[in-house]
Design a protein around this motif. Structure first.
Motif, PDB file in Angstrom:
ATOM      1  N   LYS A  56     -17.646  41.602 -19.205  1.00  0.00           N
ATOM      2  CA  LYS A  56     -16.701  41.727 -21.162  1.00  0.00           C
ATOM      3  C   LYS A  56     -15.609  41.357 -20.862  1.00  0.00           C
ATOM      4  CE  LYS A  56     -15.193  45.752 -23.069  1.00  0.00           C
ATOM      5  NZ  LYS A  56     -14.858  47.718 -22.963  1.00  0.00           N
TER       6      LYS A  56
ATOM      7  N   THR B 102     -16.061  42.140 -26.908  1.00  0.00           N
ATOM      8  CA  THR B 102     -17.522  41.733 -26.500  1.00  0.00           C
ATOM      9  C   THR B 102     -18.347  41.279 -24.846  1.00  0.00           C
ATOM     10  OG1 THR B 102     -19.602  39.792 -27.324  1.00  0.00           O
ATOM     11  CG2 THR B 102     -16.923  38.960 -26.528  1.00  0.00           C
TER      12      THR B 102
ATOM     13  N   ILE C 269     -21.167  40.319 -22.870  1.00  0.00           N
ATOM     14  CA  ILE C 269     -22.159  38.776 -22.519  1.00  0.00           C
ATOM     15  C   ILE C 269     -22.920  38.954 -20.975  1.00  0.00           C
ATOM     16  CG2 ILE C 269     -22.657  36.789 -22.401  1.00  0.00           C
ATOM     17  CD1 ILE C 269     -20.693  37.331 -24.388  1.00  0.00           C
TER      18      ILE C 269
ATOM     19  N   ASN D 150     -25.244  38.067 -25.819  1.00  0.00           N
ATOM     20  CA  ASN D 150     -24.616  38.806 -26.597  1.00  0.00           C
ATOM     21  C   ASN D 150     -24.527  40.314 -27.234  1.00  0.00           C
ATOM     22  OD1 ASN D 150     -22.357  38.874 -29.643  1.00  0.00           O
ATOM     23  ND2 ASN D 150     -21.756  39.400 -27.619  1.00  0.00           N
TER      24      ASN D 150
ATOM     25  N   CYS E 159     -20.171  43.871 -29.696  1.00  0.00           N
ATOM     26  CA  CYS E 159     -20.074  43.293 -30.024  1.00  0.00           C
ATOM     27  C   CYS E 159     -18.644  43.933 -30.861  1.00  0.00           C
ATOM     28  CB  CYS E 159     -20.232  41.987 -30.832  1.00  0.00           C
ATOM     29  SG  CYS E 159     -18.710  40.665 -30.805  1.00  0.00           S
TER      30      CYS E 159
ATOM     31  N   CYS F 240     -17.769  38.250 -35.512  1.00  0.00           N
ATOM     32  CA  CYS F 240     -19.146  39.230 -34.467  1.00  0.00           C
ATOM     33  C   CYS F 240     -20.579  38.235 -34.748  1.00  0.00           C
ATOM     34  CB  CYS F 240     -19.657  40.204 -34.120  1.00  0.00           C
ATOM     35  SG  CYS F 240     -18.498  42.074 -33.650  1.00  0.00           S
TER      36      CYS F 240
ATOM     37  N   ILE G 230     -19.475  35.161 -32.724  1.00  0.00           N
ATOM     38  CA  ILE G 230     -19.939  34.959 -31.040  1.00  0.00           C
ATOM     39  C   ILE G 230     -21.123  35.275 -31.047  1.00  0.00           C
ATOM     40  CG2 ILE G 230     -18.940  36.628 -29.370  1.00  0.00           C
ATOM     41  CD1 ILE G 230     -16.205  37.102 -30.381  1.00  0.00           C
ATOM     42  N   GLU G 231     -21.861  35.841 -31.690  1.00  0.00           N
ATOM     43  CA  GLU G 231     -23.769  35.547 -31.291  1.00  0.00           C
ATOM     44  C   GLU G 231     -24.856  33.833 -31.210  1.00  0.00           C
ATOM     45  OE1 GLU G 231     -27.336  38.303 -32.785  1.00  0.00           O
ATOM     46  OE2 GLU G 231     -24.920  39.541 -32.581  1.00  0.00           O
TER      47      GLU G 231
ATOM     48  N   VAL H 184     -22.910  32.232 -28.065  1.00  0.00           N
ATOM     49  CA  VAL H 184     -23.566  32.637 -27.463  1.00  0.00           C
ATOM     50  C   VAL H 184     -25.472  32.353 -27.013  1.00  0.00           C
ATOM     51  CG1 VAL H 184     -23.998  34.858 -25.770  1.00  0.00           C
ATOM     52  CG2 VAL H 184     -22.053  34.633 -26.735  1.00  0.00           C
ATOM     53  N   ASN H 185     -25.987  31.959 -28.703  1.00  0.00           N
ATOM     54  CA  ASN H 185     -27.613  31.527 -28.850  1.00  0.00           C
ATOM     55  C   ASN H 185     -27.000  30.358 -27.801  1.00  0.00           C
ATOM     56  OD1 ASN H 185     -28.094  34.898 -28.715  1.00  0.00           O
ATOM     57  ND2 ASN H 185     -27.951  34.041 -31.083  1.00  0.00           N
TER      58      ASN H 185
END
Ligand SMILES: *[C@@H]1O[C@H](CO)[C@@H](O)[C@H](O)[C@H]1NC(C)=O
Ligand SMILES: *[C@@H]1O[C@H](CO)[C@@H](O)[C@H](O)[C@H]1NC(C)=O
Ligand SMILES: *[C@@H]1O[C@H](CO)[C@@H](O)[C@H](O)[C@H]1NC(C)=O
Ligand SMILES: *[C@@H]1O[C@H](CO)[C@@H](O)[C@H](O)[C@H]1NC(C)=O
Ligand SMILES: *[C@@H]1O[C@H](CO)[C@@H](O)[C@H](O)[C@H]1NC(C)=O
Ligand SMILES: *[C@@H]1O[C@H](CO)[C@@H](O)[C@H](O)[C@H]1NC(C)=O
Length: 475
Positions: free
Chosen positions: A93, A131, A133, A147, A150, A189, A192-193, A196-197
Motif C-alpha cells: 500500500k 493506492t 498494488i 493496481n 486507487c 489514478c 498509476i494504473e 502498473v500495467n
C-alpha cells in the motif's frame, strides 16, 4: 471420466508443487528504504518531466473560448515521503499526502477571431493519493503486479495568467480552475494504473532462466505466489542449476526450509544445499569434474615424479614389472560431490576415483590400478567487512584399491602421503584465500552493508542492509 479429470486438474498444482531452492525476503525496513530511494529518484527526475499539453474549450455564454496550455514545466515540487507498507496477503500500500506542485507554462486562447497568449503559473495544492498494488505470480513463474485500489484528492488549485490581454481573461480563471482540477484528478489514478500495467507487461516478459557461465544455467521462477505478511514479503524461487548442454533434473529434491527472519536487516536470502548440489550435479553429469595429471604438471623441484620408480616406494612391485616408466593419472568424480549445511558448519564430501596408467614408449597406455578416495572436508564461513571469510579442514580421507592390474598392494602409506599433501599444501593455500576474504558479488549501484552469514540445517542464510547510490545509477 470428466469428473475424475477435473479432480486430477485441481490436484495438479499440489502434485507438482516443489520446494523452493532459494528464498528471498524483503523486510519492512527494506521496503521503506526502497521507497525512500525511489522518491529521491522521482524528485530528481521531476526537472526533466514532460507534462503533456492541454487543449480544451470553455463556453462563456457568448461563445466558446478555445485554449491551449503548452510547454509546461514543474517549477517547484514538494514531494513528501510516501508511506509504504505491506498489506498482509495482498501486496503493498502506497499513500502520500500534501504533495504540492507548481507548474509554469504558456497559454493561448482563441475566441472567435481574437487570439491571445502569455504565460501562466499554476499551483496544485495538497494532492493526496492512496493506492494498493497487489503482488502475485502469473503461473509461469513471473512476479505479477496489479493496481487493485486507487483514490486521489486535490486540496485546491491556484492559477495566475500573465501577459496578453489577460486582464480580460482573468474573470474566467475560476472556470479554468475547476476544469483543470477535474482534469488532473481524473488523470491521477488512470495514470498509476497505466504505470502498473506497463510494469506488469515488463514482468511478464522477464526471463526466469539465466546463463551463469559457459557450462551452467540457473532457473529462478517463482514456485509460489509471494508470501506477504505485515512485516515482510518472501519470494520462493525454484533455484536449480542445469548443465548448459543437458537439461536433466538432479536425482535429488529440495527439502523444506524456513528463513530465520532478520527484521533489523533489509534483505535476507536463503540458499539451500539442494541448489548448491544441483550445480555440482550439473558439472558432474557433464563430465567436467575430471583432470588428467601428467609428470610435467608436478613442480620441477619435487623429488617425487609421476613414474614407476617414484611409485616404487609405495607400490614395490610396480617398478619391478614396469621399470622406470612414466605414468599418467586420470582423476574424476565418481559421484556427485555433495555439500551439506549443518548449524555453523558446511561439509563437503567428495568421492574421487583415480586411474593410473603407464605410458609406453610408443605412447600406448597400460592400466595399472584404480584408487578410490572418499574425503570429507568441513568449513566454517562468515562474512566480515562484506567479504566471505572462513576456514576449511580435512575431516577424513580414506583410500581404497578399486581395481588393480598389478596385483594387490597396501594403500596406507599412499593415504598418509595424500593426507599430508592436502593438509600441508592444498588447505593452507585455500585458507590463505579464505582468511583474506572473497568480496561479495556486487550488483551495480548497490553496496552491501552489515552483511552477515549464518549456516543452518540444510541452508545458508545471508542477511544484509543495502546502500543504493543514485549517482552511479545515472552514469
Ligand atoms: C566449461 O567447460 C569447458 C569444457 O567443456 C571447460 O574447458 C571450461 O573451463 C568450463 N568453464 C567453466 C566456467 O566452468
Ligand atoms: C543428460 O544427463 C543425464 C544424467 O547424467 C543422462 O542420463 C542423459 O543421457 C544425458 N542426456 C544427454 C542428451 O546427454
Ligand atoms: C622417475 O623418477 C625418478 C625420481 O624418483 C627420476 O630419477 C627418473 O629420472 C624418472 N624417470 C623418468 C623416466 O622420468
Ligand atoms: C605399442 O607397443 C606394444 C608392445 O610393447 C604393442 O602391443 C602395441 O600394439 C603398440 N601400439 C602401437 C600403436 O604401435
Ligand atoms: C564416504 O565416507 C562417508 C563417511 O566418512 C560415508 O558416509 C560414505 O558412505 C562414504 N562414501 C562411499 C561412496 O563409500
Ligand atoms: C573416516 O572414515 C572411516 C571409513 O569410512 C570411518 O570408519 C571413520 O569413522 C571416519 N572418521 C571420521 C572422523 O569421520
Amino acid at each position: 471420466m470428466l469428473p475424475s479429470l477435473l479432480v486430477l486438474l485441481t490436484l495438479m498444482p499440489h502434485a507438482f508443487a516443489i520446494n523452493p531452492g532459494i528464498k528471498a525476503s524483503l523486510s519492512d525496513k527494506g521496503l521503506k528504504y526502497g521507497s525512500h530511494v525511489g522518491a529521491s529518484w522521482l524528485l530528481e527526475k521531476t526537472g526533466q518531466m514532460v507534462i503533456p499539453d492541454v487543449a480544451g474549450e470553455i463556453d462563456i455564454g457568448i461563445g466558446t473560448v478555445h485554449y491551449w496550455l503548452t510547454s509546461m514545466k514543474i517549477s517547484q515540487i514538494n514531494l513528501p515521503e510516501p508511506t509504504v507498507t505491506f498489506m498482509e496477503k495482498v501486496g503493498i500500500k502506497v499513500s502520500m499526502e500534501n504533495l504540492n506542485v507548481a507548474v509554469h507554462g504558456n497559454w493561448n486562447t482563441k475566441f472567435s477571431f481574437i487570439k491571445d497568449g502569455g504565460t501562466f503559473d499554476l499551483a496544485v495544492i495538497n494532492v493526496g493519493l492512496s493506492t494498493v498494488i497487489q503482488l502475485g505470480s502469473d503461473g509461469k513463474g513471473h512476479l505479477s503486479v496489479a493496481n487493485v485500489q486507487c483514490s486521489s484528492s486535490i486540496g485546491g488549485i491556484d492559477a495566475s495568467f500573465h501577459g496578453g490581454g489577460s486582464f480580460i481573461f482573468q474573470p474566467f480563471v475560476h472556470f479554468f480552475k475547476s476544469k483543470i482540477l477535474n482534469q488532473i484528478q481524473e488523470k491521477i489514478c488512470p495514470g498509476i494504473e497505466k504505470y502498473v500495467n506497463d510494469l506488469e507487461s515488463q514482468l511478464e516478459k522477464m526471463q526466469v532462466s539465466f546463463q551463469v557461465n559457459r557450462n551452467l544455467s540457473i532457473e529462478l521462477p517463482l514456485v509460489l505466489p509471494p508470501i506477504i505478511q505485515s512485516s515482510d514479503v518472501e519470494v520462493d524461487l525454484k533455484g536449480v542449476f542445469y548443465g548448459a548442454r543437458n537439461h536433466t533434473d538432479p536425482p535429488f529434491a529440495a527439502g523444506p526450509f524456513q528463513l530465520v527472519q532478520q527484521s533489523d536487516l533489509m534483505l535476507t536470502v536463503g540458499l539451500s544445499e539442494f541448489t548448491i548440489n544441483s550445480a555440482s550435479f550439473a558439472y558432474y553429469s557433464a563430465g567436467l569434474l575430471q583432470i588428467l595429471i601428467t609428470d610435467d604438471m608436478i613442480p620441477k623441484a619435487s623429488p617425487f615424479r609421476l613414474n614407476t620408480t617414484s611409485f616404487g616406494t609405495l607400490i614395490p612391485q610396480l617398478p619391478k614389472m614396469y621399470p622406470n616408466m612414466l605414468m599418467l593419472l586420470r582423476a574424476y568424480a565418481a559421484q556427485t560431490p555433495t555439500v551439506s549445511f549443518h548449524p555453523d558448519t558446511t561439509t563437503l564430501n567428495v568421492f574421487v576415483s583415480t586411474k593410473a596408467y603407464g605410458i609406453k614408449p610408443n605412447a600406448t597406455y597400460i592400466p595399472f590400478f584404480r584408487l578410490d578416495m572418499n574425503a570429507t572436508l568441513s568449513s566454517k564461513f562468515f562474512i566480515s567487512d562484506e567479504k566471505l571469510s572462513g576456514s576449511t579442514a580435512l575431516d577424513n580421507l580414506t583410500l581404497t584399491v578399486g581395481a588393480t592390474e598389478i596385483g594387490p598392494f597396501q594403500t596406507e602409506s599412499l593415504q598418509k602421503l595424500l593426507q599430508i599433501g592436502i593438509k600441508s599444501y592444498l588447505l593452507p593455500l585455500l585458507n590463505k584465500k579464505l582468511k583474506d576474504g572473497i568480496p561479495l558479488p556486487t550488483v551495480h549501484n548497490v553496496q552491501w552493508v552489515n552483511s552477515m552469514l549464518k549456516v543452518n540445517k540444510g541452508f545458508v542464510e545471508i542477511a544484509t542492509d543495502t546502500k543504493i547510490s543514485l549517482q552511479a545509477a545515472k552514469s
